[in-house]
Structure formats: structure tokens, C-alpha cells
Design a protein around this motif. Structure first.
Motif, PDB file in Angstrom:
ATOM      1  N   UNK A   1      10.380 -13.074   8.616  1.00  0.00           N
ATOM      2  CA  UNK A   1      10.129 -11.969   8.000  1.00  0.00           C
ATOM      3  C   UNK A   1      10.459 -11.394   6.657  1.00  0.00           C
ATOM      4  N   UNK A   2       9.325 -11.237   6.148  1.00  0.00           N
ATOM      5  CA  UNK A   2       9.891 -11.427   4.654  1.00  0.00           C
ATOM      6  C   UNK A   2      10.126 -10.013   4.886  1.00  0.00           C
ATOM      7  N   UNK A   3      11.203  -9.319   3.735  1.00  0.00           N
ATOM      8  CA  UNK A   3      12.024  -8.026   3.510  1.00  0.00           C
ATOM      9  C   UNK A   3      11.216  -6.990   2.614  1.00  0.00           C
ATOM     10  N   UNK A   4      10.290  -7.661   1.831  1.00  0.00           N
ATOM     11  CA  UNK A   4       9.494  -6.696   1.137  1.00  0.00           C
ATOM     12  C   UNK A   4       8.184  -6.125   1.550  1.00  0.00           C
ATOM     13  N   UNK A   5       8.127  -7.108   2.240  1.00  0.00           N
ATOM     14  CA  UNK A   5       6.825  -6.174   2.141  1.00  0.00           C
ATOM     15  C   UNK A   5       6.537  -6.621   4.200  1.00  0.00           C
ATOM     16  N   UNK A   6       7.870  -6.835   4.475  1.00  0.00           N
ATOM     17  CA  UNK A   6       7.747  -5.887   6.021  1.00  0.00           C
ATOM     18  C   UNK A   6       6.862  -7.248   6.974  1.00  0.00           C
TER      19      UNK A   6
ATOM     20  N   UNK B   1       0.897   3.349  -2.668  1.00  0.00           N
ATOM     21  CA  UNK B   1       2.267   3.605  -2.899  1.00  0.00           C
ATOM     22  C   UNK B   1       2.104   5.293  -3.103  1.00  0.00           C
ATOM     23  N   UNK B   2       0.759   5.536  -3.844  1.00  0.00           N
ATOM     24  CA  UNK B   2       0.744   7.538  -4.009  1.00  0.00           C
ATOM     25  C   UNK B   2       0.013   7.987  -2.458  1.00  0.00           C
ATOM     26  N   UNK B   3      -0.430   9.680  -2.248  1.00  0.00           N
ATOM     27  CA  UNK B   3      -1.436   9.753  -1.513  1.00  0.00           C
ATOM     28  C   UNK B   3      -2.879   9.867  -1.878  1.00  0.00           C
TER      29      UNK B   3
ATOM     30  N   UNK C   1      16.132   3.610   3.581  1.00  0.00           N
ATOM     31  CA  UNK C   1      15.007   3.240   3.735  1.00  0.00           C
ATOM     32  C   UNK C   1      14.851   2.444   2.774  1.00  0.00           C
ATOM     33  N   UNK C   2      13.524   1.732   2.788  1.00  0.00           N
ATOM     34  CA  UNK C   2      12.808   0.458   1.988  1.00  0.00           C
ATOM     35  C   UNK C   2      12.449   1.219   0.902  1.00  0.00           C
ATOM     36  N   UNK C   3      13.096   0.587  -0.468  1.00  0.00           N
ATOM     37  CA  UNK C   3      11.911   1.621  -1.703  1.00  0.00           C
ATOM     38  C   UNK C   3      10.921   1.005  -1.877  1.00  0.00           C
ATOM     39  N   UNK C   4       9.730   2.274  -1.931  1.00  0.00           N
ATOM     40  CA  UNK C   4       8.612   1.855  -2.207  1.00  0.00           C
ATOM     41  C   UNK C   4       8.509   1.490  -3.532  1.00  0.00           C
ATOM     42  N   UNK C   5       9.261   1.228  -4.770  1.00  0.00           N
ATOM     43  CA  UNK C   5       8.734   0.385  -5.636  1.00  0.00           C
ATOM     44  C   UNK C   5       8.558  -1.123  -5.122  1.00  0.00           C
ATOM     45  N   UNK C   6       9.574  -1.316  -4.337  1.00  0.00           N
ATOM     46  CA  UNK C   6       9.700  -3.001  -3.409  1.00  0.00           C
ATOM     47  C   UNK C   6       8.907  -3.264  -2.995  1.00  0.00           C
ATOM     48  N   UNK C   7       8.205  -2.571  -1.856  1.00  0.00           N
ATOM     49  CA  UNK C   7       6.915  -2.599  -0.921  1.00  0.00           C
ATOM     50  C   UNK C   7       5.819  -3.647  -1.783  1.00  0.00           C
ATOM     51  N   UNK C   8       5.822  -4.739  -1.088  1.00  0.00           N
ATOM     52  CA  UNK C   8       5.093  -5.518  -1.316  1.00  0.00           C
ATOM     53  C   UNK C   8       4.192  -6.238  -0.638  1.00  0.00           C
TER      54      UNK C   8
ATOM     55  N   UNK D   1       4.987   2.437  14.526  1.00  0.00           N
ATOM     56  CA  UNK D   1       6.261   3.711  14.156  1.00  0.00           C
ATOM     57  C   UNK D   1       6.959   3.159  12.778  1.00  0.00           C
ATOM     58  N   UNK D   2       6.488   3.639  11.744  1.00  0.00           N
ATOM     59  CA  UNK D   2       6.709   3.394   9.965  1.00  0.00           C
ATOM     60  C   UNK D   2       8.207   3.543   9.350  1.00  0.00           C
ATOM     61  N   UNK D   3       8.897   2.546   9.066  1.00  0.00           N
ATOM     62  CA  UNK D   3       9.999   3.388   8.682  1.00  0.00           C
ATOM     63  C   UNK D   3      10.040   3.406   6.776  1.00  0.00           C
ATOM     64  N   UNK D   4      10.592   4.710   6.455  1.00  0.00           N
ATOM     65  CA  UNK D   4      10.319   5.330   5.061  1.00  0.00           C
ATOM     66  C   UNK D   4      10.247   4.482   4.285  1.00  0.00           C
ATOM     67  N   UNK D   5       9.187   3.978   3.721  1.00  0.00           N
ATOM     68  CA  UNK D   5       8.926   3.422   2.606  1.00  0.00           C
ATOM     69  C   UNK D   5       8.415   1.944   2.792  1.00  0.00           C
ATOM     70  N   UNK D   6       7.859   1.929   4.412  1.00  0.00           N
ATOM     71  CA  UNK D   6       7.202   0.458   4.648  1.00  0.00           C
ATOM     72  C   UNK D   6       5.778   0.532   5.174  1.00  0.00           C
ATOM     73  N   UNK D   7       4.981  -0.271   5.461  1.00  0.00           N
ATOM     74  CA  UNK D   7       3.813  -0.350   5.767  1.00  0.00           C
ATOM     75  C   UNK D   7       3.632  -1.114   6.727  1.00  0.00           C
TER      76      UNK D   7
END
Ligand code: RUQ
Ligand code: CUA
Length: 653
Positions: free
Chosen positions: A295-300, A531-533, A518-525, A598-604
Motif C-alpha cells: 500500500x502506498x501511503x500517499x496515494x492510498x 483537491x478542491x470543490x 488524517x491524511x494531508x491533502x497536499x500529500x495525496x498523490x 469509507x473515505x478518511x479525511x484527505x484520502x481518495x
């Protein structure tokens, strides 16, 4: 009645009690309840002292339980799909359950091993075994997520697994069922050629770096059943001890045929020696197909890679790697005391507990004090390695744990009790009944060089009358004991998730402040992260439709979608834009042949949906996230194949 039939009748405790009279537990409820209640009481809002990571057996998961309260905090999916959070259902997590047999959505998880440094818990990872389709998993103790799974080739029934060396250099996994290994031709043999063709294997998995579990080498052994194991520690660091049974090499009716010999073996392996041979290029590279999933931590996103070879050493060809220590009657657990000097065998059909001395073992090896060989492996003399025997411990010893104060605790399946004994004097000093038929037991830190002592948990195989009955299928049961004083005191019964086998507990203080919130949005790869509405969009690629969706209290963006046609495959890539603790959003859509996600904060996370009829379909958030959670919904319109409704999406129009 011989001991064998006692074991069989022992499955029904009452029958065994009639046979062994004196071992019958006192009437249930014989607990000083006032005192016990205050010892397990964790006041509302207060935290438990230990995290207990418990195997789920045939549910394939781990559970996270607080001690001393017995409260369940989490079911942590490892080898089985988990619709509750979409594990094994979301596109990102499916590769985690990939194997050389394809997608395997279930397994049987028996043993937990927590990572250690210098023999002490370090709070990095928990490992677990898949018994059925051999695999080992790594769980990150900052996210309580399964982050890596490695399949084990040339193994069948990965029961003797996983066990860690003192610095988590290796995770060791050995096969319970010997099988023919090698190419198609050497595997396609008559079952009754067991003795000639069946082999055991012991895999040394390098596990000291996350994302990098790999089989450093695999030992090929005589065709026996490996049951359990423990690494040496302190003075015995560099050695590994494996219990074996069916050294009779039976292939049918093992119940009788694998219980013929008076003694089976504990196999002692000098893994530092094996390492040297591998470094010197003595290993044989053989073809083998097995999956490695990470599992890649940043992309999930989990990825699965198929491996194609493994390095083997046949222990017969390297006379100083392995030695057999005779051990009475089909040993189950083999455990090493905190000093590393004593190795305890638990012959499940034996009436004594043999305690072996590492120092004496080394001497017997040096002086070639052998009583013969077994399939080419030297067999050391029982008396020469033995420190002594614990006599009259009870019936059916299975597993031993330690309190770090000089005492060992052994579970007695047949006589349904936990027995405390002095490791130096080999004398039983106390015993306490279990309800009923205890299998594994666990002292926090029990297998480490510094046990945390204080509590003992018995994981029982039979529950019978302990709880309100729930039809034929009953909850399994654990029991918590106070072992801080001279006497073992029963404090609490609590039901478990699945069938617990082994568990390990570590002090909460080791990991509770390291929890990811939570997972920082800016690190979500994640390539489909939104990343924004205002970045939401929909892309059509032929029949594939990708929805770049966001969720934030309390709406999805977009929430109205049109232009989907029958025959389309729709991928909802939902990014949870929250950057706060404890605000997951869920996503579910009518008719989906899968679970929610179920999506954790900052994840996709991605849910795949293939509409099967024309109409307007609602989707909604499944996790109560705000006062307006019930308003968190949307619609998607599906038109007939070939219709010319344009692809549009909107929010608030
Ligand atoms: S086992 S009850 Cu599967 Cu660990 Cu001993
Ligand atoms: Cu988001 Cu409920």
C-alpha cells in the motif's frame, strides 16, 4: 483410558473433568467480584493501559482491544474483505488480496507478532499469518491499516508463522502441511509417496523495512508438520526453534498415525549460519510464483507484483544449520523465556512440560552428543539438552508465556486451566481454571525480553454457558487474569471477534501519541484525487466514466450527474476534503455489486458501479458526519445505451 482418548473427550470439558476429576474448575462465577470489577474498570473517557492486538482466526482479521477493559476498538481487516470500510471492495484495496491464485477474499489468521528492537516492543508494526493461502501481512501501528502482504510459495498451511527475530530482521513462516514442491512434474505425485516426495519449508522473510518484505531464503526440510516457533533472544539470538509433529510422516488419519512416536522434535535452526551460506552464494535459485502487495501511503493505492523465484537451502546439505531436539508427544507451542536460555516444549499429548537449555544444546552440538539422525539431520540426545521437566502440570499443554519475574504460564487445553510455574525450580506454584479449554494465552510483552507482566489473557476454545446463548453459534471467549501477585486472579470474561488464536499486547503509551489523525491533502498523490470543490469533473473514456468527486460536510460535488448510459462502467473517485480528525465520509449507490467505501479525511477512494437499468439513482454518505448528514446525497441519471443525453454534472444548480 490412554491419553489420546482423553484428549479427544477433552473437547467436551465435562467428559474430561469426569476423567481427571481434580482438575475440574470451580463453579463459574467464583470471583471476588467487587475487587475484580474495580481492577478492570476504565472510567468513561479514560483510556486503557494496553492495546491488545488479537487474531480473528477464521474471520481473517485482527481486532484491537483495550486492556484491562476488554473493550473492542476496531476490527482491522487483513486477509478478509471488510464491507464496513470497503477493504477488498474499493479499487485501491483489491490488489492487497491478490495472490498467485488470483483474488482471495478470505483467510484464517492465527498469530500476531509485534515488531521488536533489542527484543522489546518498538510499536512499529503488527504482523499476522494467513493459514490457508500462505501469506504474511504487515500492519502499520500508526494507521492501523494493512500496508503489506507477501505470499509464501512452497508452503501449505502457513501456521508456524509469523515469528520475529529480536530486531525484526526476519519474520519467519513455516509450513504446517508438507507437500511436494518444485515444478509441475515433481508436484504431481501419488499422495502415498509422502515419505519420498513431500517437503517442509521455512521461509526467512526480511521485514525490517516497510514496503520491502521479501523472502531472503527458504529452508527445505524433511516432510513433517511445523506447528509453531519462536526466535532465540539475548544469548540465543541467532537461533530459531520450531515445533514439529507428524514426524511419523503419515498422510492419512493423522489423529492416530501422527501420534505413534513417543517423541517428535523441536528443530533448532542456526539462522546466522544459514545467512552466511546465502551470502557465500550457496543458495539455489528456484522458480516460484507468489505475490507481493504494498500500500502506498500517499496515494492510498495498493499494488500487487508477481515474483518468480526464491532462494533455497536444503538443510540436509548443510549439516551445521539445523538440529533436532526430541520433544515428547506432538509438541504444539515452543516458547523461549525472556533470558533466551530456556526453550519450553508443549507436547499436547504429554503429561509433563520439558524445559530445554540453550547452553546445554550448544554443548551437545559441540560434542556431537547425537542419538542418531532424522532424514539426514542430527538428533541431539534428549537428556543432554534437557534442563528438566515440570511434572504434573495438568493435561494438554499448548502454549507458554512469561511475566519477566521468573515465572512461566502454560495453557492446559484438556484440564482447562492456566498453570504458573517457576522457571528455575520447574515447580508449579499456582493454577487457575479457564472457562473452557484454553488455547493460546497472552501476557503483555510475554514473548519479548522485557514482559510487561501484570495481566494474562486466556483465549478459550469453548464458550458454552458463559454468555447469553445465541443459537448454535456462540461468541468465542477471552478471560483476563491479574498476575501481579502470587495468586492468579480471574477478573473478567469478554467475548471476542472471530476465533482468537494468538494475541500480543503493548503499552498504549508506546503508540497512542503517534496515531495518524488524517491524511494531508497536499500529500495525496492519488491520480484521481480532487483537491478542491472547483476541481471536480467527469471524464468519459469510451464506456468508462470517471467521476472526480469531493465530499465535505455536508455535500458531494458534483451531486447531480446526467449522461450515463447503460453499458457504462462508472468509477466514483471520491476525495474527502476534510482536514480534521474523525470525519470520514462514506459513499454508497443503489444496486452497486460491491460494498460502500469509507473515505478518511484527505484520502481518495474509488467505487466502481455498473448500472443495470435506466432511471435516476441516489447515492449518499453512509457515515453520520454532521447534523446535515441526512442531506448528504446526490442523483445520477442513467439513460438507454445510444441515447444522446449529454454528459453533465452540477452542484447547487
Ligand atoms: S494455534 S491453540 Cu493456531 Cu496458535 Cu495454538
Ligand atoms: Cu458525510 Cu455523512
Amino acid at each position: 483410558m490412554n491419553i489420546h482418548s482423553i484428549v479427544r473427550t477433552g473437547l467436551l470439558f465435562t467428559a474430561a473433568a469426569a476423567v481427571i476429576g481434580g482438575c475440574k474448575p470451580k463453579a463459574p462465577g467464583s470471583v471476588d467480584t467487587g475487587d475484580a470489577a474495580s481492577k478492570v474498570y476504565v472510567a468513561p473517557g479514560k483510556h486503557d493501559e494496553f492495546y491488545n492486538i488479537v487474531s480473528g482466526g477464521f474471520n481473517g482479521q485482527m481486532s484491537v482491544v483495550g486492556l484491562p477493559s476488554g473493550r473492542v476498538f476496531k476490527i482491522l481487516p487483513v486477509f478478509s474483505v471488510h464491507p464496513e470500510n470497503g477493504y477488498g471492495f474499493s479499487e485501491e484495496s483489491k490488489p492487497m488480496l491478490n495472490t498467485s491464485h488470483g483474488f482471495v477474499p478470505w483467510d484464517d489468521l492465527h498469530h500476531i507478532a509485534l515488531s521488536v528492537t533489542n527484543g522489546e516492543h518498538d510499536g512499529r508494526w503488527a504482523f499476522g499469518n494467513a493459514n490457508n493461502t500462505p501469506r504474511v501481512a504487515r500492519v502499520d501501528l500508526t494507521t492501523f491499516e494493512t500496508v503489506e502482504i507477501l505470499e509464501i510459495p512452497n508452503s501449505a498451511g502457513n501456521h508456524s508463522s509469523p515469528f520475529v527475530t529480536a530486531n525484526t530482521e526476519y519474520i519467519v513462516a513455516s509450513s504446517r502441511f508438507s507437500v511436494p514442491i518444485g515444478d509441475d512434474k515433481s508436484r504431481d505425485v501419488p499422495i502415498n509417496t509422502y515419505k519420498e516426495n513431500f517437503k517442509g519449508t521455512v521461509s526467512f522473510i526480511r521485514a525490517d523495512k516497510e514496503g520491502d518484505m521479501h523472502i531472503a531464503f527458504q529452508l527445505v526440510t524433511p516432510g513433517v508438520n511445523f506447528d509453531l516457533a519462536r526466535a532465540g533472544k539475548n544469548k540465543s539470538h541467532g537461533w530459531f526453534f520450531f515445533s514439529t509433529y507428524n514426524t511419523e510422516q503419515a498422510h492419512t488419519l493423522l489423529e492416530v498415525n501422527a501420534s505413534q512416536k513417543d517423541k517428535d522434535f523441536i528443530m533448532a535452526v542456526n539462522w546466522k549460519k544459514a545467512e552466511e551460506y546465502i551470502k557465500a552464494g550457496k543458495g539455489k535459485v528456484v522458480k516460484a510464483k507468489y505475490a507481493h502487495n504494498v500500500l502506498d501511503h500517499n496515494s492510498g493505492i495498493a499494488t500487487s507484483t508477481m515474483k518468480d523465484e526464491v532462494i533455497q537451502l536444503d538443510i540436509k546439505e548443510f549439516p551445521d544449520i539445523a538440529y533436532m531436539i526430541p520433544c515428547p508427544k506432538s509438541p504444539h507451542g515452543t516458547d523461549v523465556d525472556p533470558s533466551g536460555e530456556y526453550i519450553i516444549g508443549s507436547g499436547k499429548l504429554a503429561a509433563i512440560i520439558p524445559v530445554f537449555s540453550f547452553t546445554k544444546m550448544l554443548k551437545a552440538i559441540e560434542t556431537k552428543d547425537h542419538e542418531g539422525t532424522y532424514d539426514g539431520i542430527p538428533v541431539l540426545k534428549y537428556e543432554s539438552v534437557l534442563k528438566g521437566e515440570v511434572t504434573k502440570p495438568g493435561l494438554g499443554p499448548l502454549h507458554t508465556e512469561f511475566d519477566g519475574r521468573g515465572y512461566a504460564y502454560t495453557s492446559m487445553f484438556v484440564s482447562s486451566e492456566v498453570v504458573k510455574w517457576d522457571i528455575e525450580k520447574l515447580e508449579v506454584v499456582d493454577r487457575a481454571p479457564t472457562y473452557y479449554s484454553v488455547g493460546h494465552l497472552m501476557v503483555p510483552g510475554g514473548p519479548t525480553t522485557k514482559p510487561h507482566g501484570k495481566y494474562l489473557v486466556a483465549y478459550n476454545k469453548i464458550t458454552k454457558d458463559r454468555y447469553l446463548p445465541t443459537g448454535p453459534e456462540l461468541a468465542h471467549s477471552a478471560q483476563l487474569y491479574d498476575i501481579s501477585g502470587d495468586k492468579i486472579k480471574l477478573l473478567l470474561d469478554f467475548p471476542t471477534i472471530g476465533e482468537p488464536h494468538y494475541a500480543e499486547a503493548l503499552p498504549a503509551s508506546l503508540i497512542k501519541d503517534k496515531q495518524v489523525k488524517f491524511y494531508p491533502l497536499e500529500k495525496n498523490s492519488h491520480p484521481f484525487a480532487t483537491k478542491s470543490p472547483d476541481a471536480t469533473k467527469i471524464e468519459r473514456k469510451g464506456k468508462e466514466v470517471h467521476v472526480y468527486m469531493t465530499s465535505i460536510r455536508s455535500h458531494f460535488g458534483p451531486d447531480n450527474i446526467e449522461g450515463i448510459k447503460l453499458g457504462d462502467e462508472v468509477y466514483f473517485h471520491v476525495t474527502n476534503l476534510e482536514q480534521d480528525w474523525d470525519v470520514p465520509h462514506g459513499f454508497a449507490i443503489k444496486g452497486a455489486n460491491t460494498a460502500e467505501t469509507l473515505i478518511m479525511p484527505g484520502a481518495t477512494k474509488t467505487l466502481k458501479w455498473v448500472p443495470d437499468r435506466v432511471g435516476v439513482f441516489p447515492f449518499y454518505c453512509t457515515d453520520f458526519c454532521s447534523a446535515l448528514h441526512q442531506e448528504m446525497q446526490g442523483y445520477i441519471r442513467v439513460s438507454p445505451a445510444g441515447s444522446n443525453v449529454p454528459l453533465t454534472y452540477s452542484l447547487g444548480k
